[in-house]
Design a protein around this motif. Structure first.
Motif, PDB file in Angstrom:
ATOM      1  N   PRO A 230      68.903 -42.296  80.787  1.00 52.88           N
ATOM      2  CA  PRO A 230      68.803 -42.925  79.643  1.00 52.88           C
ATOM      3  C   PRO A 230      69.783 -42.775  78.664  1.00 52.88           C
ATOM      4  CG  PRO A 230      67.011 -41.663  79.911  1.00 52.88           C
ATOM      5  CD  PRO A 230      67.539 -41.589  81.327  1.00 52.88           C
ATOM      6  N   ASP A 231      70.353 -41.352  78.497  1.00 56.23           N
ATOM      7  CA  ASP A 231      71.312 -40.904  77.843  1.00 56.23           C
ATOM      8  C   ASP A 231      72.577 -41.935  77.737  1.00 56.23           C
ATOM      9  OD1 ASP A 231      69.658 -39.088  77.108  1.00 56.23           O
ATOM     10  OD2 ASP A 231      70.668 -37.221  77.961  1.00 56.23           O
ATOM     11  N   TYR A 232      72.972 -42.394  78.820  1.00 58.13           N
ATOM     12  CA  TYR A 232      74.220 -43.134  78.898  1.00 58.13           C
ATOM     13  C   TYR A 232      73.933 -44.486  78.148  1.00 58.13           C
ATOM     14  CZ  TYR A 232      78.085 -45.682  80.886  1.00 58.13           C
ATOM     15  OH  TYR A 232      79.341 -46.590  81.026  1.00 58.13           O
ATOM     16  N   LEU A 233      72.781 -44.867  78.348  1.00 57.92           N
ATOM     17  CA  LEU A 233      72.350 -46.280  77.698  1.00 57.92           C
ATOM     18  C   LEU A 233      72.337 -46.007  76.011  1.00 57.92           C
ATOM     19  CD1 LEU A 233      70.090 -48.052  79.922  1.00 57.92           C
ATOM     20  CD2 LEU A 233      72.590 -48.003  79.957  1.00 57.92           C
ATOM     21  N   SER A 234      71.856 -44.834  75.735  1.00 57.36           N
ATOM     22  CA  SER A 234      71.734 -44.606  74.274  1.00 57.36           C
ATOM     23  C   SER A 234      73.210 -44.408  73.768  1.00 57.36           C
ATOM     24  CB  SER A 234      71.034 -43.025  74.228  1.00 57.36           C
ATOM     25  OG  SER A 234      69.726 -43.183  74.488  1.00 57.36           O
ATOM     26  N   TRP A 235      74.194 -43.629  74.623  1.00 55.07           N
ATOM     27  CA  TRP A 235      75.755 -43.593  74.032  1.00 55.07           C
ATOM     28  C   TRP A 235      76.185 -44.977  73.839  1.00 55.07           C
ATOM     29  CZ3 TRP A 235      79.470 -46.056  76.857  1.00 55.07           C
ATOM     30  CH2 TRP A 235      80.742 -45.980  76.428  1.00 55.07           C
ATOM     31  N   MET A 236      75.805 -45.971  74.897  1.00 48.11           N
ATOM     32  CA  MET A 236      76.211 -47.513  74.606  1.00 48.11           C
ATOM     33  C   MET A 236      75.608 -48.150  73.296  1.00 48.11           C
ATOM     34  SD  MET A 236      76.073 -48.861  78.523  1.00 48.11           S
ATOM     35  CE  MET A 236      76.530 -50.643  77.903  1.00 48.11           C
ATOM     36  N   LEU A 237      74.440 -47.820  73.009  1.00 45.60           N
ATOM     37  CA  LEU A 237      73.721 -48.417  71.687  1.00 45.60           C
ATOM     38  C   LEU A 237      74.435 -47.677  70.608  1.00 45.60           C
ATOM     39  CD1 LEU A 237      69.944 -48.151  72.753  1.00 45.60           C
ATOM     40  CD2 LEU A 237      71.397 -50.166  72.613  1.00 45.60           C
ATOM     41  N   GLY A 238      75.070 -46.557  70.677  1.00 43.93           N
ATOM     42  CA  GLY A 238      75.758 -46.217  69.516  1.00 43.93           C
ATOM     43  C   GLY A 238      77.223 -45.971  69.574  1.00 43.93           C
ATOM     44  N   ALA A 239      77.859 -46.957  70.434  1.00 46.39           N
ATOM     45  CA  ALA A 239      79.310 -47.006  70.531  1.00 46.39           C
ATOM     46  C   ALA A 239      79.613 -48.102  69.510  1.00 46.39           C
ATOM     47  CB  ALA A 239      79.593 -47.492  71.925  1.00 46.39           C
ATOM     48  N   GLU A 240      80.763 -47.836  68.997  1.00 43.89           N
ATOM     49  CA  GLU A 240      81.504 -48.862  67.825  1.00 43.89           C
ATOM     50  C   GLU A 240      81.867 -50.226  68.706  1.00 43.89           C
ATOM     51  OE1 GLU A 240      84.293 -47.190  65.821  1.00 43.89           O
ATOM     52  OE2 GLU A 240      83.300 -45.391  65.041  1.00 43.89           O
ATOM     53  N   ASP A 241      81.740 -51.147  67.891  1.00 44.99           N
ATOM     54  CA  ASP A 241      82.162 -52.597  68.357  1.00 44.99           C
ATOM     55  C   ASP A 241      81.528 -52.958  69.677  1.00 44.99           C
ATOM     56  OD1 ASP A 241      84.146 -52.526  66.280  1.00 44.99           O
ATOM     57  OD2 ASP A 241      85.264 -51.346  67.253  1.00 44.99           O
TER      58      ASP A 241
END
Length: 273
Positions: A230-241
């Protein structure tokens, strides 16, 4: 077929028919090769494979190979070792092989756990030669369709004036082209479909599950990543744009995390290719 140069090792021309365009998702249903040796021998071979997955209608429309046609054929994995031996020490050639055929072939060998390394092989792609020697930009279109140069290249107004003139010339040249915007849209969409950001990130399976099309988890189910990484999806949620639709399906996956991943069928013992 004669080549205007001397071979110092075998050269294999190859072409694949597949279930689709993705090396991680799609499978080979037919492989054809012409192997030319330095001694002048020529071997032609065609082999079909049971992909172990459904063949989409859009793929059948291109190559005409149905599931029934390959029902009794061996899988690629069953023939992988003999094929790797046949290609051992050979350079490779074909049309669009660098972007399509070779990546899918490499992926199939990897899934079969059979070593196949393209490093050290010379890979000749006739599409690359074609596109480099015959540019496909607006200036080339103006020269081909209008018989004139495009002196205002990369000027926005000049570009669209030339584009409009090229469209008129194309409609005059190709009588089979649709004469209405709906028809032209469909014609263009079949070759260059517009994709949303959601479609660029994920492919929907026939069962309605979402599978990554890009990134480090390409080819894996979204719900599988939600459940185990799930950390990868958390990264996606915090990615810009990041696109709103993409963010929403990621949030939904983190909220449920119960979508099954892809299933791989077992394979039998290898027959010769």
């Amino acid at each position: 077929m004669r080549l205007p140069f001397v071979l110092d090792r075998p050269l294999v021309f190859l072409d694949l028919e597949t279930t689709g365009l993705s090396p991680s998702q799609d499978r080979i249903v037919e492989l054809a090769i012409i192997k030319m040796t330095p001694g002048g021998d020529v071997l032609e071979r065609v082999r079909r494979f049971n992909p172990g997955t459904p063949i989409p209608a859009e793929a059948i429309a291109i190559h005409g190979i149905t599931a029934q046609d390959v029902l009794d054929e061996a899988t690629f994995a069953q023939c992988a070792r003999s094929l790797a031996s046949l290609l051992d020490g050979c350079d490779l050639a074909g049309f669009n092989v660098r972007r399509f055929d070779v990546p899918i072939l490499v992926a199939e060998f990897r899934r079969a756990e059979v070593p196949f390394d393209v490093r050290g092989r010379r890979i000749i792609d006739m599409q690359a030669i074609f596109h480099r020697e015959e540019p496909r930009d607006l200036s080339a279109a103006a020269h081909f369709y209008l018989g004139r140069e495009h002196p205002e290249a990369h000027s926005a107004l000049g570009d669209i004036r030339t584009s409009a003139a090229v469209l008129s010339a194309q409609l005059e040249r190709y009588a089979h082209l649709p004469r209405d915007l709906d028809g032209l849209h469909k014609y263009c969409d079949e070759l260059l479909p517009l994709e949303s950001e959601l479609e660029r990130w994920f492919k929907e399976t026939p069962a309605g599950h979402l599978v990554f099309r890009r990134g480090k988890h390409r080819g894996r189910a979204l719900a599988d990543i939600a459940a185990h990484e799930p950390d990868y999806l958390s990264w996606m949620l915090g990615a810009e744009d990041m696109d709103d639709e993409v963010l929403q399906v990621v949030r939904d996956a983190l909220g449920s995390g119960n979508e099954p991943g892809p299933v791989v069928a077992p394979e039998a013992a290898p027959p010769p290719i």
